[in-house]
Scaffold this active site. Structure first.
Site, PDB file in Angstrom:
ATOM      1  N   ASP A 106       0.854  -1.200   0.000  1.00 10.98           N
ATOM      2  CA  ASP A 106       0.000   0.000   0.000  1.00 10.98           C
ATOM      3  C   ASP A 106       0.892   1.252   0.000  1.00 10.98           C
ATOM      4  O   ASP A 106       0.666   2.189  -0.777  1.00 10.98           O
ATOM      5  CB  ASP A 106      -0.903   0.037   1.244  1.00 10.98           C
ATOM      6  CG  ASP A 106      -1.895  -1.115   1.311  1.00 10.98           C
ATOM      7  OD1 ASP A 106      -3.091  -0.865   1.187  1.00 10.98           O
ATOM      8  OD2 ASP A 106      -1.455  -2.273   1.465  1.00 10.98           O
ATOM      9  N   GLU A 120      -5.633   6.916  -0.254  1.00 11.72           N
ATOM     10  CA  GLU A 120      -6.034   6.256   0.989  1.00 11.72           C
ATOM     11  C   GLU A 120      -5.005   6.382   2.115  1.00 11.72           C
ATOM     12  O   GLU A 120      -5.375   6.585   3.259  1.00 11.72           O
ATOM     13  CB  GLU A 120      -6.314   4.763   0.724  1.00 11.72           C
ATOM     14  CG  GLU A 120      -6.658   4.036   2.019  1.00 11.72           C
ATOM     15  CD  GLU A 120      -7.370   2.723   1.847  1.00 11.72           C
ATOM     16  OE1 GLU A 120      -7.340   2.162   0.741  1.00 11.72           O
ATOM     17  OE2 GLU A 120      -7.951   2.254   2.845  1.00 11.72           O
ATOM     18  N   ASP A 125      -6.550   4.398  -4.793  1.00 16.04           N
ATOM     19  CA  ASP A 125      -6.437   3.364  -3.778  1.00 16.04           C
ATOM     20  C   ASP A 125      -5.243   2.515  -4.194  1.00 16.04           C
ATOM     21  O   ASP A 125      -5.306   1.792  -5.192  1.00 16.04           O
ATOM     22  CB  ASP A 125      -7.710   2.512  -3.684  1.00 16.04           C
ATOM     23  CG  ASP A 125      -7.713   1.683  -2.406  1.00 16.04           C
ATOM     24  OD1 ASP A 125      -6.631   1.473  -1.842  1.00 16.04           O
ATOM     25  OD2 ASP A 125      -8.807   1.250  -1.983  1.00 16.04           O
ATOM     26  N   ILE A 167      -3.699  -0.104  -2.937  1.00 18.62           N
ATOM     27  CA  ILE A 167      -4.077  -1.524  -2.950  1.00 18.62           C
ATOM     28  C   ILE A 167      -5.523  -1.567  -2.463  1.00 18.62           C
ATOM     29  O   ILE A 167      -5.795  -1.467  -1.263  1.00 18.62           O
ATOM     30  CB  ILE A 167      -3.191  -2.401  -2.009  1.00 18.62           C
ATOM     31  CG1 ILE A 167      -1.712  -2.294  -2.379  1.00 18.62           C
ATOM     32  CG2 ILE A 167      -3.675  -3.860  -2.051  1.00 18.62           C
ATOM     33  CD1 ILE A 167      -1.289  -3.014  -3.652  1.00 18.62           C
ATOM     34  N   ASP A 168      -6.457  -1.688  -3.396  1.00 15.78           N
ATOM     35  CA  ASP A 168      -7.853  -1.846  -3.016  1.00 15.78           C
ATOM     36  C   ASP A 168      -8.075  -3.343  -2.818  1.00 15.78           C
ATOM     37  O   ASP A 168      -7.769  -4.141  -3.712  1.00 15.78           O
ATOM     38  CB  ASP A 168      -8.758  -1.300  -4.121  1.00 15.78           C
ATOM     39  CG  ASP A 168     -10.228  -1.472  -3.788  1.00 15.78           C
ATOM     40  OD1 ASP A 168     -10.565  -1.545  -2.589  1.00 15.78           O
ATOM     41  OD2 ASP A 168     -11.040  -1.539  -4.733  1.00 15.78           O
ATOM     42  N   THR A 183      -6.953  -4.856   0.347  1.00 11.99           N
ATOM     43  CA  THR A 183      -5.719  -5.266   1.046  1.00 11.99           C
ATOM     44  C   THR A 183      -5.879  -6.663   1.653  1.00 11.99           C
ATOM     45  O   THR A 183      -4.938  -7.461   1.660  1.00 11.99           O
ATOM     46  CB  THR A 183      -5.371  -4.235   2.141  1.00 11.99           C
ATOM     47  OG1 THR A 183      -5.283  -2.950   1.518  1.00 11.99           O
ATOM     48  CG2 THR A 183      -4.040  -4.530   2.803  1.00 11.99           C
ATOM     49  N   ASP A 191     -12.482   3.976  -3.346  1.00 15.33           N
ATOM     50  CA  ASP A 191     -13.019   2.611  -3.505  1.00 15.33           C
ATOM     51  C   ASP A 191     -14.067   2.540  -4.603  1.00 15.33           C
ATOM     52  O   ASP A 191     -14.531   1.437  -4.938  1.00 15.33           O
ATOM     53  CB  ASP A 191     -13.682   2.140  -2.199  1.00 15.33           C
ATOM     54  CG  ASP A 191     -12.668   1.700  -1.149  1.00 15.33           C
ATOM     55  OD1 ASP A 191     -11.552   1.309  -1.530  1.00 15.33           O
ATOM     56  OD2 ASP A 191     -13.006   1.745   0.045  1.00 15.33           O
TER      57      ASP A 191
END
Ligand code: AMP
Ligand code: MG
Length: 379
Positions: free
Chosen positions: A107, A130, A183, A185-186, A188, A324
């Site tokens: 992330d 994020e 994002d 890493i959408d 996670t 998101d």
């Protein structure tokens, strides 16, 4: 013109820029001195070779010549390669954020890389993303900061920890008239399980998503999906310069045949309400459980028909975060589908980092949308 995209090299990092973008960026650099933008001067622009692949790209209707589109494709591809490398190489360790959600080396590293790329390509643009550096700075876990720097260094060999913090914090929570939302890493939790996750990037202008891009490393061998308002939704492979293929949602009109998608994590939805809705609509197959906006990609490519993000009974006041939803929402719309909140209202991206004007999400191929909203009114 012989080429649509050219490739700029800086160290090991490769960012796709388009003819004309360098001049524009240099102009911005002169107007607004920025240490990162200065590095543009060291870029060595080369035309992409005239190969059949290149011609395939030129045969599409998506305007890859456009600086923002070229940037989204190139920067996202580079970020996805980094995420893949981290998922392959590192033991899955996660830190816990204040809201108890997990965050990983990936992330932070992906947000740093994209924060840097954006600062170089569009130094004035706002990034709403994020993560922030506070969790990384404050972690007592040994070695995490070094892992983030080493990961970023694969693309930017001389990166330092202080620079990485700065690049992460290029993404704040203040939006504006024109901003990007990311994002890194959408999904996670999916990333940690080795399942689906995406890197999601969108450009929002006056509250309207204009570009939505999803890099989905674990979907169909790895795909990159880009939707541009008015220009459709397109997919290419993450692994190389392939042509772009236009995506179209399914034609399924029969609720009994509908393929339903929902979050993998039961606590991100309402399982009891989902069952009641399925019965009311007449959906017969159990939903496919999948993390992240990869679900929106599946809907856009026509291998799913309907998707609900219901409110968990544990978090009835949960409001979606723009990173998101922004990229995925345009992906759905430009593939011919429909996306609204659970009350049938359009998603409103003009009100800050949370979709405070909306509750949950329903997305569909369009044909099944009214039946879904009708069932929601009753359940
Ligand atoms: P998904 O895998 O589709 O559930 O999407 C993952 C995203 O769900 C994460 O990026 C979180 O921001 C978001 N999320 C976290 N908690 C919740 C919740 N209670 N309800 C809905 N979404 C959530
Ligand atoms: Mg997310």
């Amino acid at each position: 013109m012989l080429y649509q995209l050219s490739y700029a090299h800086h160290g090991n990092s490769r960012i796709v820029v388009c003819p004309g973008a360098e001049e524009q960026a240099k102009q911005r650099t002169i107007d607004h001195p920025n240490p990162l933008a200065q590095e543009l001067k060291t870029w060595n622009l080369k035309p992409a070779p005239s190969t059949p692949e290149c011609e395939k790209i030129m045969g599409t209707m998506i305007d890859l010549d456009h600086p923002e589109i070229g940037f989204a494709v190139g920067a996202l591809n580079e970020a996805a390669q980094l995420a893949k490398r981290i998922q392959r190489k590192m033991a899955p360790t996660a830190l816990t954020k204040e809201d108890k959600s997990p965050v990983t080396v990936a992330d932070f590293a992906v947000q740093a890389l994209l924060g840097r790329s954006l600062a170089m390509a569009f130094p004035e643009d706002i990034l709403v993303a994020e993560e922030d550096s506070a969790t990384l700075r404050g972690t007592p876990q040994q070695g995490i900061q070094n892992q983030v720097v080493e990961s970023v260094a694969h693309s930017v060999p001389d990166a330092t920890l202080e620079q990485v913090y700065q690049w992460i914090d290029r993404g704040g929570k203040e939006s504006g008239h024109r901003f990007w939302t990311l994002d890194p890493i959408d999904g996670t939790k999916g990333f940690l399980r080795g399942d689906q996750y995406v890197v999601a990037l969108a450009l929002v202008v006056k509250g309207e998503v204009q570009i939505g891009a999803l890099a989905c490393p674990n979907l169909g061998g790895g795909s990159l999906i880009i939707a541009v308002r008015g220009q459709g939704c397109w997919r290419t492979h993450l692994t190389g310069p392939e042509g772009f293929e236009k995506l179209r949602v399914s034609t399924c009109e029969d609720p009994a045949q509908a393929r339903l998608l929902r979050s993998f994590e039961a606590e991100h939805t309402n399982v009891g309400q989902m069952d009641a809705l399925m019965q009311a609509i007449g959906v017969s197959a159990q939903p496919v459980l999948m993390d992240s906006q990869a679900k929106y990609a599946v809907l856009a490519e026509g291998t799913g028909d309907l998707l609900f993000r219901l409110l968990s009974p544990a978090y009835p006041d949960y409001r979606e975060k723009i990173w998101d939803q922004a990229a995925g929402s345009l992906v759905i719309e430009e593939a011919g589908g429909q996306i609204t909140d659970l009350d049938g209202k359009r998603l409103d991206f003009s009100v800050g980092p949370l979709l405070t004007q909306n509750r949950g999400v329903v997305a569909s191929n369009g044909h099944l949308h009214e039946a879904a909203l009708k069932a929601l009114r009753a359940h």
